[in-house]
Design an enzyme around this catalytic site. Structure first.
Site, short mmCIF file in Angstrom:
data_model
loop_
_atom_site.label_atom_id
_atom_site.label_comp_id
_atom_site.label_asym_id
_atom_site.label_seq_id
_atom_site.Cartn_x
_atom_site.Cartn_y
_atom_site.Cartn_z
N CYS A 48 60.55 42.19 33.88
CA CYS A 48 60.22 40.88 34.47
C CYS A 48 60.63 39.77 33.49
O CYS A 48 60.12 39.69 32.37
CB CYS A 48 58.73 40.80 34.77
SG CYS A 48 58.12 42.16 35.80
N CYS B 24 37.70 42.31 37.94
CA CYS B 24 38.99 42.40 38.62
C CYS B 24 39.93 43.20 37.72
O CYS B 24 40.01 42.93 36.52
CB CYS B 24 39.57 41.01 38.87
SG CYS B 24 41.20 41.00 39.66
N CYS C 172 55.99 47.05 27.56
CA CYS C 172 56.05 47.36 28.99
C CYS C 172 57.46 47.82 29.36
O CYS C 172 58.45 47.24 28.91
CB CYS C 172 55.67 46.13 29.81
SG CYS C 172 55.66 46.44 31.60
N CYS D 288 58.12 37.48 31.42
CA CYS D 288 57.00 38.09 30.70
C CYS D 288 57.33 38.37 29.24
O CYS D 288 58.35 38.99 28.92
CB CYS D 288 56.59 39.38 31.40
SG CYS D 288 55.11 40.15 30.67
N ARG E 96 43.25 29.33 41.90
CA ARG E 96 42.94 29.38 40.48
C ARG E 96 44.10 28.82 39.66
O ARG E 96 45.24 29.24 39.82
CB ARG E 96 42.67 30.83 40.05
CG ARG E 96 42.25 30.99 38.58
CD ARG E 96 42.04 32.46 38.25
NE ARG E 96 41.20 33.08 39.25
CZ ARG E 96 41.26 34.37 39.56
NH1 ARG E 96 42.12 35.17 38.95
NH2 ARG E 96 40.46 34.87 40.47
N CYS F 225 38.65 39.73 34.09
CA CYS F 225 39.90 40.29 34.59
C CYS F 225 40.45 41.24 33.53
O CYS F 225 40.81 40.80 32.43
CB CYS F 225 40.90 39.18 34.90
SG CYS F 225 40.27 37.96 36.09
N CYS G 73 43.62 39.72 45.03
CA CYS G 73 43.97 38.53 44.26
C CYS G 73 45.47 38.57 44.05
O CYS G 73 45.99 39.52 43.47
CB CYS G 73 43.22 38.56 42.93
SG CYS G 73 43.68 37.26 41.76
#
Length: 392
Positions: A69, A142, A65, A72, A272, A109, A202
């Protein structure tokens, strides 16, 4: 405890607690923990009964990626030894999703690493959604693809997506400390794009990154203002090879207090328990079911979770039941769009709650009992992107 009685009454009325009340939940002692769980459990049962919704993650594209972040394992510069692979084909993703659905999941998801999808990526995910829904007509899908450009949410909705996930993760005041390649405002914008397109929004948070209790309250109040249908609560998984590898700030007890606070602030949404529950809640996971009405089944994006069979046994042993495909997750007033809520940031206007934040700040306390548990962090080596059977 007067505080808990007040919060239960407000939760049953969908009334926003004060910031001081939310902070007080996080400051309760371990001696009062079961009272906090019982109080928040009344609110959870009022809106969701004893149902537990199961969700299943499919990592469509893992690693590499360009975003930075800090939390992550897929970030730019990550040295975490995770699976890396490019896009799964629609039929591969549909096969992976089928394993979770066979285990009792009602929502799949679909997640892909990256800043945000290109139009070609949206086409690819649209074909994946169609492949999954062709085989499983009643499944909820999702998508979680990063920052959305104009028109992309509408295209996903037209392809059959039911929801879009994009977490705020932490407070606006501290967001720049964990990510520099995009902004908090970018994330808010994507959640609003999903709402506008008619997707169920979400959006949630990550606890345990070194934030203060004030930061946790800020992000949860901001989430209520955005009015998502579901709020995932992640607990940081400190992967070796990431900047936050040494952040072990949580105890099982404090995780429960965080979940209780989220339930009091967002009483009628799907709360969740997401990544990190096995690492930080550990043997107290069954108590968390009294606060949250939804969990992920099996493994996560880059880490392994509790065995799917153990998840199902835990739900049954705790006296809960798996929510069926034909059952509505959300209370009727949210399904029909009557979301008016009393007081402050709960009005559903999407306004930021940052202006109401207390000027008091606190540094995170050393909450970890018994020291860090890196032995509980297991990198995913099965399921999507491998030749091994998934955990579902």
């Amino acid at each position: 405890m007067d505080l808990l009685n007040t919060l239960v009454d407000k939760g049953l009325r969908r009334e926003l607690p004060t910031r001081d009340e939310a902070l007080a939940v996080l400051a309760t002692s371990d001696d009062d923990l079961l009272d906090v769980v019982a109080a928040a459990g009344k609110v959870r049962r009022h809106w969701f009964g004893r149902r537990v919704k199961l969700n299943y993650l499919v990592n469509l594209k893992s690693g590499l990626c360009p975003e930075d972040c800090s939390y992550c394992s897929q970030r730019l510069g990550s040295k975490a030894d995770i699976l890396t692979y490019t896009w799964l084909k629609p039929e591969e993703a549909a096969k992976a999703a089928a394993a979770g659905l066979a285990g009792g999941a009602k929502r799949v998801c679909l997640v892909a690493s990256g800043r945000g999808p290109t139009d070609r990526d949206v086409d690819r995910v649209s074909r994946t959604i169609e492949a999954i829904k062709d085989a499983h007509e009643d499944v909820e899908v999702c998508a979680c693809l990063g920052l959305l450009s104009e028109g992309q949410a509408e295209r996903l909705r037209a392809a059959g997506a039911d929801a879009y996930n994009h977490n705020l993760n932490t407070s606006e005041a501290t967001y720049g400390d964990i990510t520099t390649t995009h902004t908090y405002a970018d994330r808010v914008d994507t959640v609003r794009k999903a709402h506008t397109a008619g997707l169920s929004a979400c959006s949630g948070l990550i606890a345990g990154m070194g934030e203060s209790d004030e930061d946790l309250v800020d992000v949860v109040f901001a989430l209520r203002a955005l009015d998502p249908d579901s709020v995932p609560v992640n607990f940081l998984i400190p992967f070796e090879g990431t900047p936050l590898a040494e952040e072990w700030n949580l105890t099982p007890q404090h995780c429960l207090r965080i979940l209780a606070m989220v339930r009091f602030v967002c009483p009628d949404v799907e709360v969740r328990i997401a990544g990190g529950r096995e690492v930080h809640l550990r043997s107290l996971q069954p108590l968390a079911l009294h606060l949250a009405n939804s969990i992920f089944l099996g493994d996560y994006l880059t880490s392994e979770g509790q065995a799917g069979k153990a998840d199902l046994e835990m739900i049954a042993d705790a006296g809960f039941e798996v929510e069926g495909a034909g059952e509505a997750t959300l209370p009727e007033h949210r399904v029909r769009g009557d979301r008016s809520q009393d007081g402050g940031c709960g009005s559903g206007t999407g306004a930021s709650c940052a202006a109401s934040a207390s000027s008091t700040t606190s540094t995170p306390s050393a909450r970890t009992a018994g020291g860090p548990r890196p032995d509980l962090v297991a990198v995913r080596r099965r399921g999507a992107g491998t030749d091994l059977a998934p955990n579902a």
